[in-house]
Design a protein around this motif. Sequence first.
Motif, PDB file in Angstrom:
ATOM      1  N   ASP A 114       0.772  -1.293   0.140  1.00 18.19           N
ATOM      2  CA  ASP A 114      -0.058  -0.046   0.171  1.00 18.19           C
ATOM      3  C   ASP A 114       0.906   1.254   0.026  1.00 18.19           C
ATOM      4  O   ASP A 114       0.280   2.505  -0.294  1.00 18.19           O
ATOM      5  CB  ASP A 114      -0.775   0.027   1.156  1.00 18.19           C
ATOM      6  CG  ASP A 114      -1.869  -1.291   1.152  1.00 18.19           C
ATOM      7  OD1 ASP A 114      -2.412  -1.645   0.268  1.00 18.19           O
ATOM      8  OD2 ASP A 114      -1.537  -2.054   2.075  1.00 18.19           O
ATOM      9  N   ASP A 115       2.300   1.046   0.263  1.00 13.41           N
ATOM     10  CA  ASP A 115       3.180   2.234   0.255  1.00 13.41           C
ATOM     11  C   ASP A 115       4.197   1.744  -0.321  1.00 13.41           C
ATOM     12  O   ASP A 115       5.124   1.377   0.602  1.00 13.41           O
ATOM     13  CB  ASP A 115       3.318   2.869   1.930  1.00 13.41           C
ATOM     14  CG  ASP A 115       4.066   3.922   1.899  1.00 13.41           C
ATOM     15  OD1 ASP A 115       4.565   4.418   0.837  1.00 13.41           O
ATOM     16  OD2 ASP A 115       4.339   4.376   3.252  1.00 13.41           O
ATOM     17  N   TYR A 116       4.634   2.211  -1.376  1.00 15.84           N
ATOM     18  CA  TYR A 116       5.914   1.860  -2.219  1.00 15.84           C
ATOM     19  C   TYR A 116       6.969   2.228  -1.527  1.00 15.84           C
ATOM     20  O   TYR A 116       7.900   1.870  -1.690  1.00 15.84           O
ATOM     21  CB  TYR A 116       5.747   1.927  -3.690  1.00 15.84           C
ATOM     22  CG  TYR A 116       4.595   1.257  -4.491  1.00 15.84           C
ATOM     23  CD1 TYR A 116       4.401   0.086  -3.969  1.00 15.84           C
ATOM     24  CD2 TYR A 116       3.944   2.082  -5.492  1.00 15.84           C
ATOM     25  CE1 TYR A 116       3.264  -0.557  -4.609  1.00 15.84           C
ATOM     26  CE2 TYR A 116       2.819   1.365  -6.052  1.00 15.84           C
ATOM     27  CZ  TYR A 116       2.478  -0.060  -5.755  1.00 15.84           C
ATOM     28  OH  TYR A 116       1.429  -0.829  -6.377  1.00 15.84           O
ATOM     29  N   THR A 117       6.975   3.815  -0.997  1.00 21.81           N
ATOM     30  CA  THR A 117       8.048   4.306  -0.376  1.00 21.81           C
ATOM     31  C   THR A 117       8.556   3.458   0.695  1.00 21.81           C
ATOM     32  O   THR A 117       9.690   3.769   1.240  1.00 21.81           O
ATOM     33  CB  THR A 117       7.664   5.741   0.189  1.00 21.81           C
ATOM     34  OG1 THR A 117       6.795   5.799   1.316  1.00 21.81           O
ATOM     35  CG2 THR A 117       7.143   6.478  -0.894  1.00 21.81           C
ATOM     36  N   ARG A 118       7.848   2.487   1.365  1.00 21.18           N
ATOM     37  CA  ARG A 118       8.426   1.468   2.196  1.00 21.18           C
ATOM     38  C   ARG A 118       9.659   0.818   1.636  1.00 21.18           C
ATOM     39  O   ARG A 118      10.340   0.153   2.781  1.00 21.18           O
ATOM     40  CB  ARG A 118       7.387   0.726   3.141  1.00 21.18           C
ATOM     41  CG  ARG A 118       6.476   1.815   3.799  1.00 21.18           C
ATOM     42  CD  ARG A 118       5.169   0.969   4.413  1.00 21.18           C
ATOM     43  NE  ARG A 118       5.828   0.098   5.496  1.00 21.18           N
ATOM     44  CZ  ARG A 118       4.681   0.299   6.460  1.00 21.18           C
ATOM     45  NH1 ARG A 118       3.724   0.922   6.583  1.00 21.18           N
ATOM     46  NH2 ARG A 118       5.161  -0.384   7.680  1.00 21.18           N
ATOM     47  N   MET A 119       9.803   0.627   0.534  1.00 21.63           N
ATOM     48  CA  MET A 119      10.899   0.216  -0.037  1.00 21.63           C
ATOM     49  C   MET A 119      11.600   1.404  -0.466  1.00 21.63           C
ATOM     50  O   MET A 119      11.249   2.062  -1.304  1.00 21.63           O
ATOM     51  CB  MET A 119      10.422  -0.708  -1.390  1.00 21.63           C
ATOM     52  CG  MET A 119       9.966  -1.928  -0.966  1.00 21.63           C
ATOM     53  SD  MET A 119       9.340  -2.904  -2.728  1.00 21.63           S
ATOM     54  CE  MET A 119       8.240  -2.008  -3.394  1.00 21.63           C
ATOM     55  N   PRO A 120      12.973   1.536  -0.048  1.00 20.98           N
ATOM     56  CA  PRO A 120      13.715   2.759  -0.007  1.00 20.98           C
ATOM     57  C   PRO A 120      13.929   3.272  -1.634  1.00 20.98           C
ATOM     58  O   PRO A 120      14.386   2.279  -2.454  1.00 20.98           O
ATOM     59  CB  PRO A 120      14.812   2.545   0.683  1.00 20.98           C
ATOM     60  CG  PRO A 120      14.450   1.619   1.515  1.00 20.98           C
ATOM     61  CD  PRO A 120      13.644   0.711   1.036  1.00 20.98           C
ATOM     62  N   PRO A 121      13.331   4.167  -2.012  1.00 19.94           N
ATOM     63  CA  PRO A 121      13.393   4.483  -3.283  1.00 19.94           C
ATOM     64  C   PRO A 121      15.236   5.092  -3.936  1.00 19.94           C
ATOM     65  O   PRO A 121      15.641   5.389  -2.880  1.00 19.94           O
ATOM     66  CB  PRO A 121      12.520   5.670  -3.935  1.00 19.94           C
ATOM     67  CG  PRO A 121      12.309   6.210  -2.560  1.00 19.94           C
ATOM     68  CD  PRO A 121      12.644   5.376  -1.681  1.00 19.94           C
TER      69      PRO A 121
END
Length: 433
Positions: free
Chosen positions: A324-331
């Motif tokens: 639900d929150d792709y930023t939890r995989m560090p970009p």
Amino acid sequence: MRPQDVIRKKRDGGQLTKEEINLFVRGVTSGEMADYQASALLMAIFLNGMNDDERLALTEAMLHSGEVLDFSDVPKPKVDKHSTGGVGDKTSLILAPLAAAAGLAVPMISGRGLGHTGGTLDKLEAIPGFRVNLTLAEFRQTLERIGYAMMGQTGTIAPADKKLYALRDVTSTVESIPLISASIMSKKLAEGLDGLVLDVKTGGGAFMKSETDAKALAEALVGIGRGAGVRTVALITDMNQPLGRAVGNRLEVIECVETLRGRGPRDLTELSIELTAQMLIAGEVKKEIEDARDVVRNLLETGAGLEKFRELIEAQGGDAGVIDDYTRMPPAAHEEDLLSESNGYVAKIEAEMIGVASMLLGAGRVRVEDEVDKAVGIVLNKKIGDTVRCGESLLRIHYNGAEKLDEAKQMLRAAFRFSEEKPSPQKLIKAVL
Ligand code: URA
């Protein structure tokens, strides 16, 4: 029987017996056969090939060099998929949850990326906390509870393959259909499967560049699978451009989640549906391929596949919040578009060059021991057949360090060819065997 007699027989074009092949594989695994003798036999096989019986015997000897998993007490058909590898090939992350949601058990043992091709384990590890080094007990438990589990090779599965592959790597005997097919199938058959779907890639970004070679490999793989009593089907599929739009581990996970939400790129969605449908046929969950496709499309629409993916991430220690929150995989720290200097249609995208550029950015490995940067990669904004205007973005580069950025950009630009006329569409699925 002495090793030199077996080498001589194959050197002179003879057919090896099961006993001779067993002697070779046992000798290699135990270390009793000298590397120089094993290497000589590998070269003789490379030059003179092997017939169907020899290929099956070699696979079975390699398979039984180690542990063979037994999931006969799991009351579901056990089916897996294997791809010969390509650029942007991320279907495992999509089809395994879909197949599990449809009632199969998928005991998936995968590899890491090397060279221009990516690997399933590296993609999964882009999810913070996700563990791919499960014990066999954890693997079984996850399979029973969720319907699928994904992990890396263990040292106990087909140890002969590890030794033989290391010798092939340094003796220029990798590109041999009997050796490739026995290597792949010994590891897959160790999963204790009822069915197996093979995705044999062909084209510029594939191991097998020509369709003729891909067909020969597919036939060898299918022959071994069926010979071993596993319902096996092979699809020959296009790798003349990356599959989907994302190349690079974190970016590919995001694309998989989008696809499981029903918002994926057309080619990736189509191939994932087809491979999953074939798995349902191989597992005898469905009889007709069109019914199987309907089941899979429905699982995409209802989000049941995505929920299975969430369950797996949680079960294997990962942060399921990434869904639900792709930023939890560090970009990656930086993004930059590569702009077109041409007008017209995209006629060609050299998948291998895209894969190598992505590797230069840090997304892949040159050597097995290299670390990969999970955040970096490429997202294509244009694919073959799209119109493009000068100044429009061809792709977006996600990068951290700028050391190899210029080299990667040059390669990415060189990967694109343009034409004034719309190129004729290419078939994604070229054959089913
Ligand atoms: N993949 C394998 O597992 N083995 C080979 O020999 C080639 C590709």
